[in-house]
Structures are given as C-alpha cells and as structure tokens.
Design an enzyme around this catalytic site. Structure first.
Site, PDB file in Angstrom:
ATOM      1  N   GLU A  27      -4.673 -45.043 -67.354  1.00  0.00           N
ATOM      2  CA  GLU A  27      -5.101 -43.927 -68.195  1.00  0.00           C
ATOM      3  C   GLU A  27      -4.713 -42.621 -67.511  1.00  0.00           C
ATOM      4  O   GLU A  27      -4.952 -42.441 -66.326  1.00  0.00           O
ATOM      5  CB  GLU A  27      -6.614 -43.979 -68.431  1.00  0.00           C
ATOM      6  CG  GLU A  27      -7.033 -45.159 -69.276  1.00  0.00           C
ATOM      7  CD  GLU A  27      -8.454 -45.051 -69.820  1.00  0.00           C
ATOM      8  OE1 GLU A  27      -9.036 -43.953 -69.835  1.00  0.00           O
ATOM      9  OE2 GLU A  27      -8.962 -46.102 -70.260  1.00  0.00           O
ATOM     10  N   HIS A  82      -7.040 -38.036 -72.755  1.00  0.00           N
ATOM     11  CA  HIS A  82      -6.816 -39.203 -71.907  1.00  0.00           C
ATOM     12  C   HIS A  82      -6.141 -40.276 -72.744  1.00  0.00           C
ATOM     13  O   HIS A  82      -6.065 -40.164 -73.958  1.00  0.00           O
ATOM     14  CB  HIS A  82      -8.121 -39.700 -71.256  1.00  0.00           C
ATOM     15  CG  HIS A  82      -9.059 -40.414 -72.156  1.00  0.00           C
ATOM     16  ND1 HIS A  82      -9.916 -39.772 -73.025  1.00  0.00           N
ATOM     17  CD2 HIS A  82      -9.289 -41.744 -72.321  1.00  0.00           C
ATOM     18  CE1 HIS A  82     -10.641 -40.677 -73.675  1.00  0.00           C
ATOM     19  NE2 HIS A  82     -10.270 -41.883 -73.278  1.00  0.00           N
ATOM     20  N   HIS A  84      -5.369 -44.529 -73.602  1.00  0.00           N
ATOM     21  CA  HIS A  84      -5.847 -45.913 -73.606  1.00  0.00           C
ATOM     22  C   HIS A  84      -4.599 -46.801 -73.576  1.00  0.00           C
ATOM     23  O   HIS A  84      -3.993 -47.036 -74.623  1.00  0.00           O
ATOM     24  CB  HIS A  84      -6.666 -46.208 -74.862  1.00  0.00           C
ATOM     25  CG  HIS A  84      -8.038 -45.633 -74.852  1.00  0.00           C
ATOM     26  ND1 HIS A  84      -8.913 -45.813 -75.901  1.00  0.00           N
ATOM     27  CD2 HIS A  84      -8.710 -44.904 -73.927  1.00  0.00           C
ATOM     28  CE1 HIS A  84     -10.064 -45.201 -75.622  1.00  0.00           C
ATOM     29  NE2 HIS A  84      -9.952 -44.643 -74.437  1.00  0.00           N
ATOM     30  N   ASP A  95     -16.437 -43.527 -72.791  1.00  0.00           N
ATOM     31  CA  ASP A  95     -15.931 -42.186 -73.114  1.00  0.00           C
ATOM     32  C   ASP A  95     -17.073 -41.295 -73.603  1.00  0.00           C
ATOM     33  O   ASP A  95     -17.183 -40.134 -73.205  1.00  0.00           O
ATOM     34  CB  ASP A  95     -14.848 -42.247 -74.200  1.00  0.00           C
ATOM     35  CG  ASP A  95     -13.548 -42.872 -73.724  1.00  0.00           C
ATOM     36  OD1 ASP A  95     -13.306 -42.936 -72.500  1.00  0.00           O
ATOM     37  OD2 ASP A  95     -12.768 -43.309 -74.594  1.00  0.00           O
TER      38      ASP A  95
END
Length: 137
Positions: A27, A82, A84, A95
């Site tokens: 990530e 961010h 995944h 999150d």
C-alpha cells in the site's frame, strides 16, 4: 460543486495511479494539498506499517514534512490517499478505525480490478461510516 462530487485534474489522477503501479505489492499512502479547495499537490509519505502489503501507516516524520511543505505553499489538506494492492477500492474497517483527519477526502486506489486501476473517493459520514463521493477527472 456539491459536497457529494469531487473533481480532480487528469495529471493529479495519473500521478496517483502511477504511484500505486510503482509499488504493486504494498500500500502506498500520502497527502493531497489544495488551494481554495482545489487539489494541487501530491505529497507521497512512506508507509511505515508493520505489514505494508495489507495496511498503511504514514511515517510520522514524513507526514510532518508533508504538512510543512503544504503550509509553505499556502495549501490546506484536501485528501489522504492510499492503495489496496489486492482488494477493491472500498474502505476497510481498519481504514475507518484509523481515520486521523475526518474532514479530509479519502482516496483509495485499487490494483485488484482485472488489470485495470480504479480509484474511489469517500468522506466521513456520521460517526462510524464513510460515504462514497462521485469522483470525476
């Protein structure tokens, strides 16, 4: 522009997607600065999580440096991004649990969509939820 719709520039979207592609096994994360609520600058921050392939935790020193750079440019925090690597661009329970700046837009980039990158945006909604916001480029 309504709160339920966010527009970002193509160069900004391309930069974010490119950063995710450069690190497909972990990530990535960072901040997005804005002027007059218009996103301007991407500030990549090192992922300091113990398992960066499954979660992100921004390196505190790099995050502070990003905020200093933002202030120097007269920017405010627009969003946090961010990726995944192996799941859809949908907020995980972690999150939501780790949401440090609830007023900021949350951008999640997925690398797990049959070879097609996907990016979605979310805003905090109520006490314990994130609501998807229409993202246009």
């Amino acid at each position: 522009m309504p709160v339920n719709e966010i527009k970002i520039t193509r160069p900004l979207a391309t930069l974010l997607l490119g950063l995710a592609q450069k690190s497909p096994q972990q990530e990535i994360c960072g901040l997005i600065g804005a002027i007059d609520e218009k996103p301007q600058t991407v500030y990549p921050v090192t992922n300091a999580a113990s398992d960066p392939s499954r979660e992100f935790a921004m390196d505190s020193r790099a995050q502070i440096d990003a905020f200093k750079a933002m202030r120097a440019k007269g920017e405010t925090l627009f969003g946090i991004y961010h990726s995944h690597p192996q799941s859809p661009p949908v907020p995980s329970s972690k999150d939501l649990e780790d949401l440090g700046y609830p007023e900021a837009l949350q951008l999640i980039i997925s690398l797990d969509t049959k070879g097609v990158l996907e990016m979605r945006a979310y805003r905090k909604h109520g006490k314990d939820a994130l609501e998807e916001v229409h993202l246009s480029v």
